[in-house]
Every structure is written in C-alpha cells, then in structure tokens.
Design a protein around this motif. Structure first.
Motif, PDB file in Angstrom:
ATOM      1  N   ARG A 121       0.827  -1.208   0.000  1.00 46.54           N
ATOM      2  CA  ARG A 121       0.000   0.000   0.000  1.00 46.54           C
ATOM      3  C   ARG A 121       0.862   1.259   0.000  1.00 46.54           C
ATOM      4  NH1 ARG A 121      -5.074   1.294  -1.442  1.00 46.54           N
ATOM      5  NH2 ARG A 121      -5.649   3.213  -0.416  1.00 46.54           N
ATOM      6  N   HIS A 122       1.943   1.242   0.788  1.00 45.61           N
ATOM      7  CA  HIS A 122       2.853   2.385   0.865  1.00 45.61           C
ATOM      8  C   HIS A 122       3.472   2.684  -0.502  1.00 45.61           C
ATOM      9  CE1 HIS A 122       6.049   5.064   2.121  1.00 45.61           C
ATOM     10  NE2 HIS A 122       6.920   4.245   1.582  1.00 45.61           N
ATOM     11  N   ILE A 123       3.973   1.667  -1.182  1.00 44.04           N
ATOM     12  CA  ILE A 123       4.584   1.862  -2.498  1.00 44.04           C
ATOM     13  C   ILE A 123       3.558   2.436  -3.476  1.00 44.04           C
ATOM     14  CG2 ILE A 123       5.625   0.694  -4.489  1.00 44.04           C
ATOM     15  CD1 ILE A 123       6.798  -1.341  -2.486  1.00 44.04           C
ATOM     16  N   PHE A 124       2.355   1.874  -3.480  1.00 46.45           N
ATOM     17  CA  PHE A 124       1.318   2.345  -4.386  1.00 46.45           C
ATOM     18  C   PHE A 124       0.962   3.809  -4.108  1.00 46.45           C
ATOM     19  CE2 PHE A 124      -3.136   3.030  -5.545  1.00 46.45           C
ATOM     20  CZ  PHE A 124      -3.077   2.719  -6.899  1.00 46.45           C
ATOM     21  N   GLU A 125       0.729   4.154  -2.842  1.00 47.72           N
ATOM     22  CA  GLU A 125       0.352   5.528  -2.482  1.00 47.72           C
ATOM     23  C   GLU A 125       1.483   6.511  -2.775  1.00 47.72           C
ATOM     24  OE1 GLU A 125      -2.574   6.681  -1.614  1.00 47.72           O
ATOM     25  OE2 GLU A 125      -3.502   4.707  -1.598  1.00 47.72           O
TER      26      GLU A 125
ATOM     27  N   HIS B  12       6.141  13.476 -11.725  1.00 47.89           N
ATOM     28  CA  HIS B  12       7.268  12.564 -11.916  1.00 47.89           C
ATOM     29  C   HIS B  12       6.845  11.345 -12.715  1.00 47.89           C
ATOM     30  CE1 HIS B  12       9.872  14.701  -9.094  1.00 47.89           C
ATOM     31  NE2 HIS B  12       8.823  14.799  -8.294  1.00 47.89           N
ATOM     32  N   LYS B  13       7.795  10.749 -13.398  1.00 46.92           N
ATOM     33  CA  LYS B  13       7.549   9.467 -14.065  1.00 46.92           C
ATOM     34  C   LYS B  13       7.963   8.380 -13.074  1.00 46.92           C
ATOM     35  CE  LYS B  13       8.733   6.699 -18.038  1.00 46.92           C
ATOM     36  NZ  LYS B  13       9.503   6.604 -19.271  1.00 46.92           N
ATOM     37  N   VAL B  14       7.063   7.443 -12.807  1.00 46.79           N
ATOM     38  CA  VAL B  14       7.305   6.407 -11.810  1.00 46.79           C
ATOM     39  C   VAL B  14       7.025   5.040 -12.412  1.00 46.79           C
ATOM     40  CG1 VAL B  14       6.696   5.540  -9.517  1.00 46.79           C
ATOM     41  CG2 VAL B  14       6.590   8.000  -9.972  1.00 46.79           C
TER      42      VAL B  14
ATOM     43  N   CYS C  86       1.321   9.696  -5.421  1.00 39.71           N
ATOM     44  CA  CYS C  86       1.656  11.086  -5.050  1.00 39.71           C
ATOM     45  C   CYS C  86       2.743  11.650  -5.963  1.00 39.71           C
ATOM     46  CB  CYS C  86       2.108  11.146  -3.593  1.00 39.71           C
ATOM     47  SG  CYS C  86       0.777  10.900  -2.414  1.00 39.71           S
ATOM     48  N   LEU C  87       3.758  10.839  -6.270  1.00 44.60           N
ATOM     49  CA  LEU C  87       4.832  11.289  -7.162  1.00 44.60           C
ATOM     50  C   LEU C  87       4.312  11.533  -8.576  1.00 44.60           C
ATOM     51  CD1 LEU C  87       7.687   8.972  -5.879  1.00 44.60           C
ATOM     52  CD2 LEU C  87       7.600  11.459  -5.668  1.00 44.60           C
ATOM     53  N   LEU C  88       3.406  10.681  -9.034  1.00 43.74           N
ATOM     54  CA  LEU C  88       2.800  10.879 -10.361  1.00 43.74           C
ATOM     55  C   LEU C  88       2.011  12.184 -10.413  1.00 43.74           C
ATOM     56  CD1 LEU C  88       1.622   7.236 -11.100  1.00 43.74           C
ATOM     57  CD2 LEU C  88       3.288   8.527 -12.444  1.00 43.74           C
TER      58      LEU C  88
ATOM     59  N   LEU D 287       0.439   4.255 -13.757  1.00 41.93           N
ATOM     60  CA  LEU D 287       1.581   3.697 -13.039  1.00 41.93           C
ATOM     61  C   LEU D 287       2.003   2.414 -13.742  1.00 41.93           C
ATOM     62  CD1 LEU D 287       3.575   3.541 -10.691  1.00 41.93           C
ATOM     63  CD2 LEU D 287       1.781   2.387  -9.371  1.00 41.93           C
ATOM     64  N   LYS D 288       3.230   2.390 -14.244  1.00 42.34           N
ATOM     65  CA  LYS D 288       3.728   1.246 -15.009  1.00 42.34           C
ATOM     66  C   LYS D 288       4.415   0.267 -14.056  1.00 42.34           C
ATOM     67  CE  LYS D 288       6.139   0.519 -19.374  1.00 42.34           C
ATOM     68  NZ  LYS D 288       6.913   1.219 -20.413  1.00 42.34           N
ATOM     69  N   VAL D 289       3.998  -1.004 -14.104  1.00 42.76           N
ATOM     70  CA  VAL D 289       4.542  -2.029 -13.217  1.00 42.76           C
ATOM     71  C   VAL D 289       5.142  -3.142 -14.056  1.00 42.76           C
ATOM     72  CG1 VAL D 289       4.038  -3.637 -11.344  1.00 42.76           C
ATOM     73  CG2 VAL D 289       2.759  -1.494 -11.512  1.00 42.76           C
TER      74      VAL D 289
END
Length: 103
Positions: free
Chosen positions: A17-21, A31-33, A25-27, A53-55
């Motif tokens: 959840r932390h990584i996703f959130e 920013h490109k994430v 926020c960065l997007l 968000l590209k995974v």
C-alpha cells in the motif's frame, strides 16, 4: 523514479500500500514512476495501474512469503534494460526482507 520490491499488488499489506500511495503522489507531482516486482500467478510482463503507473512483473521464482530467490546476475540485464528504456535516474528499494530490493 523506479521503486523496487518483492511486495506489491496484487499482494495486500502495508509495504504494498505504501509503495502504491507513494507512487500515486509522485505521479500527481509530475514525476515518471515505474515499479519493479516479481510475477504473481497470472500477472507477468508489463501492466498499467491507476494514473498510468507502469509495473514490471519479473519472472522470478518466489520462495517463501512473497520473497524471491536472490539471483543477482540473471536480473542485471533486465534491470539495466528497464532503467535505460524508462530513463530512470532514481532507484528506491522498499522493505528490508525484499531480495529484489537488495539486488
């Protein structure tokens, strides 16, 4: 910005959840994430989540509790390819027990 961890969706937990959130926020700040994690059942290859968000779901062998077997040399070429293609300037690893993060 590239975030690397064994722990990401569709697995559910605090790190995931932390990584996703954080990525969202960065997007929103422009920013490109991208996120690099290991494949989960039928999830492998490249997927897009909310806000583009590209995974990258890498084909690594999961050993126990969502953690992958450390394999430094086989993944170097994959990481390099992703970092060059995505023009990554910052790599951020998450979770102390993530072998992908330590690689």
């Amino acid at each position: 910005i590239c975030m690397v961890s064994d722990f990401f969706f569709p697995s559910v937990g605090g790190v995931e959840r932390h990584i996703f959130e954080l990525a969202q926020c960065l997007l929103l700040r422009g920013h490109k994430v991208v996120v690099i994690t290991h494949a989960w059942n039928d999830r492998f290859g490249v997927r897009y989540l909310t806000n583009h968000l590209k995974v990258y779901y890498l084909p690594n062998l999961v050993m126990y509790n969502g953690c992958t077997l450390p394999q430094i040399f086989p993944n170097v070429a994959i990481y390099r390819d992703i970092w060059i293609r995505e023009r990554i300037e910052i790599v951020h690893g998450h979770a102390g027990f993530s072998t992908l993060c330590h690689e």
